[in-house]
Design an enzyme around this catalytic site. Structure first.
Site, mmCIF file in Angstrom:
data_model
loop_
_atom_site.group_PDB
_atom_site.id
_atom_site.type_symbol
_atom_site.label_atom_id
_atom_site.label_comp_id
_atom_site.label_asym_id
_atom_site.label_seq_id
_atom_site.Cartn_x
_atom_site.Cartn_y
_atom_site.Cartn_z
ATOM 1 N N ASP A 287 -91.030 -25.793 101.228
ATOM 2 C CA ASP A 287 -89.802 -25.832 100.408
ATOM 3 C C ASP A 287 -90.038 -26.762 99.214
ATOM 4 O O ASP A 287 -89.224 -27.641 98.900
ATOM 5 C CB ASP A 287 -88.568 -26.277 101.198
ATOM 6 C CG ASP A 287 -87.285 -26.013 100.380
ATOM 7 O OD1 ASP A 287 -86.213 -26.488 100.803
ATOM 8 O OD2 ASP A 287 -87.374 -25.346 99.318
ATOM 9 N N GLY A 306 -83.737 -31.434 96.914
ATOM 10 C CA GLY A 306 -85.064 -30.797 96.910
ATOM 11 C C GLY A 306 -86.160 -31.841 96.830
ATOM 12 O O GLY A 306 -85.987 -32.874 96.187
HETATM 13 N N1 LIG Z 1 -83.904 -27.172 99.526
HETATM 14 C C1 LIG Z 1 -83.274 -27.781 98.580
HETATM 15 O O1 LIG Z 1 -82.666 -28.820 98.815
HETATM 16 N N2 LIG Z 1 -83.268 -27.310 97.321
HETATM 17 C C2 LIG Z 1 -83.814 -26.021 96.911
HETATM 18 C C3 LIG Z 1 -82.867 -24.902 97.220
HETATM 19 C C4 LIG Z 1 -82.960 -24.546 98.662
HETATM 20 O O2 LIG Z 1 -84.037 -24.230 99.141
HETATM 21 O O3 LIG Z 1 -81.941 -24.609 99.302
HETATM 22 C C5 LIG Z 1 -84.028 -26.037 95.431
HETATM 23 O O4 LIG Z 1 -84.214 -24.959 94.854
HETATM 24 O O5 LIG Z 1 -84.048 -27.132 94.862
HETATM 25 ZN ZN LIG Z 2 -85.888 -23.751 99.034
HETATM 26 ZN ZN LIG Z 3 -82.841 -23.404 100.950
#
Ligand SMILES: NC(=O)N[C@@H](CC(=O)O)C(=O)O
Ligand SMILES: [Zn+2]
Ligand SMILES: [Zn+2]
Length: 424
Positions: A287, A306
């Site tokens: 992620d 994120g």
């Molecule tokens: N995971 C996060 O907290 N952020 C992700 C979006 C997501 O994957 O939910 C993003 O695009 O920044």
């Molecule tokens: Zn994500």
């Molecule tokens: Zn996500």
């Protein structure tokens, strides 16, 4: 004549030589191989190139946070040879036109192979996107009505392209956020998006998967209860965990502040997922979700969620193998084999004749500390800053080409990897 021979590779307790021709694994043999180029792997570890099923390279629209060039260099630096990019760009990747545009951008700029997840705005676009062979169709449960999810599953009938979910229930989040709005301590973020919000949304996702008997993948599972819920039902559901939900806890929000703000949030120890739970999880996905440091240093409510992880994940996991918390075979399974099979990446994920010659070579003895000034990503921050590691990727090889060697990245050209899961 072979293009490349990787010599003295330890594969399943055998010492073999791997021959590469035209980007494919052409031979695996105990006898010496003739090749234009030879690399001696003695004393090193060799794995199939890692596959990250969940990255945000932010292009188009948010290139100031990351782009396909910097994101894919970070991937190569971290031992990844294939990534699957998420559709929450600007504009979203939710039409055939935007999907083709992103293929063009990535084909020019990515140095690793790439697949693309699509999102959906108009249902009729699904039929136009399927022939472009997306890795999946992505749904954020916070932003979509139930009837629309059912239309998506109905439209995907006959296709094996998975539906992937970000599972958090918006009504619960709205209520608890409103109750905590005057708080400024970062650690309350875990309370504003409690585990029950994720579990409730997962129950919904599983119900759709079960009802339509359609392959469904749950992103970044964050709590043990959510995981147990997923494993309690008979439905074609797979799931992933991120390095931060495995290694960090909500108390790290207190220590690192909004740098560790992520959705779903980090959990307290009593709710979190531990190493022994990994057998219930299909893949590890980073992620990788970069933002600018300036954005992240905002207050807990306004900082974007994120964490960038591409350049730390393998080092962190290798260190865990040295501490006997994790087996190397599990890394191979959760970061190469399974992502390839879930998302239909036909020639990826295994060291076998005929597969793409994608590898990561690891020096198991190389130690160091996580340093953001070595990052190729535009996001030079991580909650793992300063953490000591044992074991480092020293070479990344994509379809027989060295794309990273001792931290140096070569300008290679990644290819669009189409899902094999289209119409049955
Ligand atoms: N995971 C996060 O907290 N952020 C992700 C979006 C997501 O994957 O939910 C993003 O695009 O920044
Ligand atoms: Zn994500
Ligand atoms: Zn996500």
């Amino acid at each position: 004549m072979l293009d490349l021979a990787l010599e003295n590779c330890s594969i399943n307790q055998n010492i073999v030589n791997i021959g590469v021709k035209d980007g494919k694994i052409a031979s695996i043999s105990k006898s010496p191989l003739k090749a234009d180029k030879k690399i001696n792997i003695k004393g090193k570890i060799i794995l199939p190139g890692l596959i990250d099923a969940h990255v945000h390279f932010r292009e188009p629209g948010y290139e100031y946070k990351e782009d396909f060039r910097t994101g894919s260099m970070a991937a190569a630096h971290g031992g990844f040879t294939t990534i699957l990019d998420m559709p929450n760009t600007k504009p979203e990747t939710n039409t055939a036109k935007e999907f083709k545009k992103k293929i063009k951008i990535a084909s020019k700029k990515s140095i690793v192979d790439f697949g693309l997840h699509a999102s959906i705005n108009k249902i009729k676009e699904i039929e136009k996107i399927i022939p472009l062979k997306p890795a999946s169709f992505k749904i954020f449960t916070e932003k979509i009505e139930n009837h629309k999810i059912s239309l998506i599953f109905q439209t995907l009938k006959g296709s094996k392209i998975p539906v992937t979910f970000h599972c958090e229930d918006p009504e619960i989040i709205e209520y608890y956020t409103s109750q905590l709005k005057d708080e400024t301590r970062p650690e309350i973020y875990s309370l504003a998006r409690p585990s029950i919000a994720e579990e409730l949304a997962i129950a919904k996702a599983i119900t759709f998967s079960h009802h339509y008997n359609h392959p469904t993948h749950i992103c970044h599972v964050s709590s043990k209860k959510a995981l147990k819920l997923i494993r309690s039902v008979r439905a074609p559901v797979t799931c992933e965990i991120t390095p931060h939900h495995l290694l960090l806890r909500s108390k790290d929000l207190k220590k690192w502040g909004t740098i560790t703000k992520t959705n779903p949030p980090l959990r307290p120890e009593k709710e979190a997922i531990n190493f022994k739970d990994l057998k219930m999880i299909d893949i590890i996905a980073t992620d990788h979700a970069p933002h600018t440091l300036q954005e992240k240093e905002n207050n807990i409510w306004d900082a974007p969620p994120g964490i960038p992880n591409l350049e730390v994940t393998l080092k962190l996991l290798l260190t865990l193998t040295r501490k006997k918390r994790l087996k190397l075979a599990r890394i191979q399974k959760m970061l190469s084999e399974k992502p390839a099979s879930i998302f239909g990446l036909k020639n990826k994920g295994r060291i076998k004749i005929g597969m793409d010659a994608d590898f990561v070579v690891i020096d198991p003895k190389k130690t160091g500390k996580i340093k953001t000034d070595e990052f190729y990503s535009k996001a030079h921050y991580t909650p793992f800053e300063g953490r000591e590691y044992i074991g480092e990727p020293i070479m990344t090889i994509l379809r027989g080409e060295l794309i990273m060697e001792y931290g140096e990245i070569s300008k290679n050209k990644g290819a669009h990897i189409k899902s094999k899961y289209t119409k049955e």
